[in-house]
Scaffold this active site. Structure first.
Site, PDB file in Angstrom:
ATOM      1  N   GLY A  29       0.816  -1.207   0.000  1.00 43.07           N
ATOM      2  CA  GLY A  29       0.000   0.000   0.000  1.00 43.07           C
ATOM      3  C   GLY A  29       0.850   1.258   0.000  1.00 43.07           C
ATOM      4  N   ASN A  30       0.197   2.393   0.194  1.00 41.50           N
ATOM      5  CA  ASN A  30       0.915   3.660   0.296  1.00 41.50           C
ATOM      6  C   ASN A  30       0.257   4.492   1.388  1.00 41.50           C
ATOM      7  OD1 ASN A  30      -1.132   5.578  -0.992  1.00 41.50           O
ATOM      8  ND2 ASN A  30      -0.904   4.027  -2.582  1.00 41.50           N
ATOM      9  N   ARG A  31       0.863   5.626   1.728  1.00 41.27           N
ATOM     10  CA  ARG A  31       0.425   6.382   2.899  1.00 41.27           C
ATOM     11  C   ARG A  31      -0.640   7.439   2.603  1.00 41.27           C
ATOM     12  NH1 ARG A  31       4.675   9.089   4.320  1.00 41.27           N
ATOM     13  NH2 ARG A  31       3.437  10.012   5.967  1.00 41.27           N
ATOM     14  N   SER A  32      -1.221   7.411   1.413  1.00 40.14           N
ATOM     15  CA  SER A  32      -2.293   8.371   1.136  1.00 40.14           C
ATOM     16  C   SER A  32      -3.493   8.109   2.060  1.00 40.14           C
ATOM     17  CB  SER A  32      -2.740   8.245  -0.323  1.00 40.14           C
ATOM     18  OG  SER A  32      -3.866   9.057  -0.543  1.00 40.14           O
ATOM     19  N   ALA A  96      -4.079   7.834  -4.882  1.00 36.40           N
ATOM     20  CA  ALA A  96      -2.737   7.309  -5.126  1.00 36.40           C
ATOM     21  C   ALA A  96      -2.904   5.846  -5.540  1.00 36.40           C
ATOM     22  CB  ALA A  96      -1.885   7.433  -3.868  1.00 36.40           C
TER      23      ALA A  96
END
Ligand code: C5P
Length: 220
Positions: A29-32, A96
């Site tokens: 995943g990503n931190r958005s 994102a």
């Protein structure tokens, strides 16, 4: 008080960060957090638009007055966007979206007992949803992309943005810096908006809600 300058317009907003499944319990995943996209969706609704929000793993509550479709992976986001895009006057792709996904999602949990000291996960490229929507858009439809980058200064950020907007075929690209402490998952943002010609058409900083309204001013 906001103007009702988007009344009668249909706006599709994507927000949040996708998760690409590795196995039934893990993902890349990503931190958005979804804050900027949610702010845009909420502000557009207050300005009279009919808003559809596609939310990927939102960490904030969706705004009142919008239709929410919840997704998790890039593939789910692509499917939801394909369903809604045709009827939208404005598409704002603030999510994102993962550029790569695991080539194989295993059906049972990967176990260290059988993997040993090294685990290798091959990633394959996801289709570019924004580029796909831009290439099949109908006349008059306005498409806005986002680019969150770690370039240290505006000139490097702009150079990257200028080639990206051409590659994707969006009308506008909202550029912002992200990192360990800025951009993602914080209440404030600073953005530069460029058009397809590469010109800076707007610069804004402040709360994500005030940035949302500035972006909508441009589109209205
Ligand atoms: O290429 P990059 O990931 O920086 O592009 C960011 C923009 O493109 C965002 O608007 C994002 O929503 C969109 N995007 C997409 N499909 C992907 C990757 C990014 O629509 N696979």
């Amino acid at each position: 008080l906001r103007p009702r300058d988007l009344s009668g317009r249909r706006v599709l907003v994507t927000a949040g960060g996708t998760r690409e499944p590795i196995d039934p319990v893990r993902y890349i995943g990503n931190r958005s957090s979804g804050r900027q996209g949610v702010a845009i969706a909420g502000a557009a609704a207050l300005r009279g638009a009919t808003v559809e929000l596609i939310g990927a793993n939102l960490e904030v509550s969706p705004p009142p007055g919008v239709r929410l479709t919840e997704v998790s992976s890039a593939a789910e986001l692509a499917a939801a966007a394909a369903t809604s895009a045709a009827s939208a006057d404005i598409i704002i792709m603030a999510a994102a979206v993962a550029d790569y996904r695991p080539e194989i999602t295993t059906q049972s949990k990967i176990k260290k007992e059988t993997q040993g000291d090294r685990l290798r996960i091959d990633l394959v490229k996801n289709p570019d949803i924004l580029a796909g929507l831009a290439s099949t858009r109908h006349r008059g439809q306005v498409i806005v992309g986002f680019a969150a980058e770690t370039e240290p200064d505006d000139s490097a950020l702009l150079a990257l943005g200028r080639s990206k907007i051409v590659r994707k075929g969006a009308d506008y690209l909202v550029l912002n810096r992200v990192g360990w402490t800025e951009g993602f998952a914080v209440p404030d943002n600073r953005v530069l908006v460029i058009d397809l010609a590469g010109d800076i058409v707007m610069e804004a900083s402040g709360s994500k809600l005030s940035v949302a309204d500035r972006i909508l001013d441009l589109l209205a």
